[in-house]
Enzyme design. Structure first.
Site, PDB file in Angstrom:
ATOM      1  N   TYR A  66      17.047  38.946  38.694  1.00  0.00           N
ATOM      2  CA  TYR A  66      17.715  38.996  37.367  1.00  0.00           C
ATOM      3  C   TYR A  66      17.125  40.346  36.899  1.00  0.00           C
ATOM      4  CZ  TYR A  66      20.786  35.193  37.734  1.00  0.00           C
ATOM      5  OH  TYR A  66      21.904  33.877  38.081  1.00  0.00           O
ATOM      6  N   PHE A 215      31.282  32.037  36.934  1.00  0.00           N
ATOM      7  CA  PHE A 215      32.696  32.640  36.621  1.00  0.00           C
ATOM      8  C   PHE A 215      33.876  31.950  36.280  1.00  0.00           C
ATOM      9  CE2 PHE A 215      30.318  35.199  40.655  1.00  0.00           C
ATOM     10  CZ  PHE A 215      29.443  35.881  40.074  1.00  0.00           C
ATOM     11  N   PRO A 216      33.951  32.005  35.732  1.00  0.00           N
ATOM     12  CA  PRO A 216      34.548  30.686  34.992  1.00  0.00           C
ATOM     13  C   PRO A 216      35.729  31.663  34.974  1.00  0.00           C
ATOM     14  CG  PRO A 216      32.707  31.244  32.991  1.00  0.00           C
ATOM     15  CD  PRO A 216      32.880  31.617  34.167  1.00  0.00           C
ATOM     16  N   LEU A 217      36.291  32.998  34.806  1.00  0.00           N
ATOM     17  CA  LEU A 217      37.607  33.979  35.440  1.00  0.00           C
ATOM     18  C   LEU A 217      37.743  34.620  36.626  1.00  0.00           C
ATOM     19  CD1 LEU A 217      38.091  35.001  31.978  1.00  0.00           C
ATOM     20  CD2 LEU A 217      38.933  32.764  33.009  1.00  0.00           C
ATOM     21  N   GLY A 218      36.274  34.287  37.513  1.00  0.00           N
ATOM     22  CA  GLY A 218      37.018  34.875  39.128  1.00  0.00           C
ATOM     23  C   GLY A 218      37.420  34.502  40.209  1.00  0.00           C
ATOM     24  N   GLY A 219      38.448  35.696  40.352  1.00  0.00           N
ATOM     25  CA  GLY A 219      38.861  35.711  41.450  1.00  0.00           C
ATOM     26  C   GLY A 219      40.114  35.052  41.050  1.00  0.00           C
ATOM     27  N   PHE A 220      40.466  35.308  39.948  1.00  0.00           N
ATOM     28  CA  PHE A 220      42.612  34.579  39.523  1.00  0.00           C
ATOM     29  C   PHE A 220      43.354  36.002  40.471  1.00  0.00           C
ATOM     30  CE2 PHE A 220      40.402  31.926  36.552  1.00  0.00           C
ATOM     31  CZ  PHE A 220      41.594  31.068  36.735  1.00  0.00           C
ATOM     32  N   PRO A 222      46.616  38.090  40.444  1.00  0.00           N
ATOM     33  CA  PRO A 222      47.703  38.390  39.526  1.00  0.00           C
ATOM     34  C   PRO A 222      48.234  37.144  38.862  1.00  0.00           C
ATOM     35  CG  PRO A 222      47.942  39.908  40.779  1.00  0.00           C
ATOM     36  CD  PRO A 222      46.877  38.755  41.413  1.00  0.00           C
ATOM     37  N   LEU A 223      49.035  36.315  40.006  1.00  0.00           N
ATOM     38  CA  LEU A 223      49.989  35.252  38.923  1.00  0.00           C
ATOM     39  C   LEU A 223      48.940  34.493  37.794  1.00  0.00           C
ATOM     40  CD1 LEU A 223      52.766  34.309  39.539  1.00  0.00           C
ATOM     41  CD2 LEU A 223      51.670  32.864  41.013  1.00  0.00           C
TER      42      LEU A 223
END
Length: 294
Positions: A66, A215-220, A222-223
């Site tokens: 990193y 990635f707790p919100l990764g790859g969602f 739209p639905l």
């Protein structure tokens, strides 16, 4: 093994002989854009690390790649000499190229050099926990990890590493690693929308092995995002709060490492992870994994 703690949501978990808070902190966002170069605000980066420890977090996730070296050097500047309760977790197996890519670096000499670089940049004699990063930037890839993992096992025997784990791994690679030497954690992408590791999480929980989702919100889709936002609005919360709270409820062996470069967002993430979720909320959230999945 999980225990309760009044300070942070989720209590604590035991990684081998190390006790860590289930709510941890991921340092990746402290580097510059694309996880390359220094942060725009160095003092703010140092402040969020110090605040994490002040709030009781005892699990910080990082990697010498990193920056490269940027987050490790920030951690050392902010927190060294480290409190006895603090455990810095790192990973090896990938490097950075001039374009900001993440080419694999899993040859024995590359892994030895990466472990030595992490020790130097963090100012440590022994690394508490090292994850072997597998696959590539698009996700896990099948194939044997034996040669690379055995290199880390040898470094563990030499006293440079205390505990081992794997990252970006398939279930088969996890099992292969466990057949070579004990592991204390698996670090993979997993969230409400991407539930591919459900069976693996349950198996690891039964074996007292931690699972660290990123990635707790990764790859969602739209639905899926719309469904999550609807639950969040009903609870007067943010989607990330709901996602983090759900992960803590999903299994006692799940450890969180949400990242931020802001003290305010760090506090918001902690408060969000403590969000109470009722049976109706949980039932609605469970549907997200099956809706709109690509």
């Amino acid at each position: 093994m999980s225990t309760t703690s009044p300070a942070l949501p989720g209590g604590t978990w035991t990684l081998g002989d190390l006790t860590v808070t289930r709510f941890g902190y991921g340092a990746m966002q402290l580097a510059g854009p694309g996880v390359m170069g220094p942060p725009a605000d160095r003092e703010a980066a140092l402040a969020v690390l110090r605040e994490a420890v002040a709030l009781g977090i005892t699990h910080i996730d990082t990697a010498d790649a990193y920056g490269p070296r940027v987050t490790n050097e920030l951690i050392r500047e902010a927190l060294h000499p480290y409190p006895g309760s603090l455990h810095v977790v790192t990973k090896v197996g990938a490097t950075r190229d001039a374009a900001g890519g993440w080419p694999p670096a899993r040859e024995p000499d590359q892994l030895r050099r990466a472990v030595e670089d992490n020790l130097e940049s963090l100012g440590l004699d022994t690394l508490d926990l090292v994850h072997l990063r597998l696959g590539d930037a698009t996700g896990p890839r099948p194939g044997s990890l034996a040669r690379a993992f055995e290199t880390l096992v040898e470094l563990q025997r030499q006293g440079l590493i205390r505990h081992l784990g794997v990252s970006n791994a398939t279930a088969e690679q996890v099992a292969e690693a466990q057949a070579i030497a004990p592991i204390v954690s698996v670090q993979n992408m997993y969230n409400l929308a991407h539930r591919h590791d459900d069976e693996l999480i349950d198996r690891l929980a039964a074996e007292n092995v931690a699972y660290v989702p990123y990635f707790p919100l990764g790859g969602f889709s739209p639905l899926q995002s719309e469904a999550l936002s609807a639950v969040a609005a009903r609870l007067d919360a943010t989607p990330i709060s709901v996602a983090l709270a759900w992960l803590l409820r999903r299994s006692p062996n799940i450890l969180l490492i949400p990242g931020t470069s802001s003290v305010r967002h760090l506090r918001e993430n902690i408060a969000g992870a403590a969000l109470p979720l009722g049976d109706e909320d949980l039932a609605e959230l469970e549907k997200i994994g099956g809706s709109g999945t690509p």
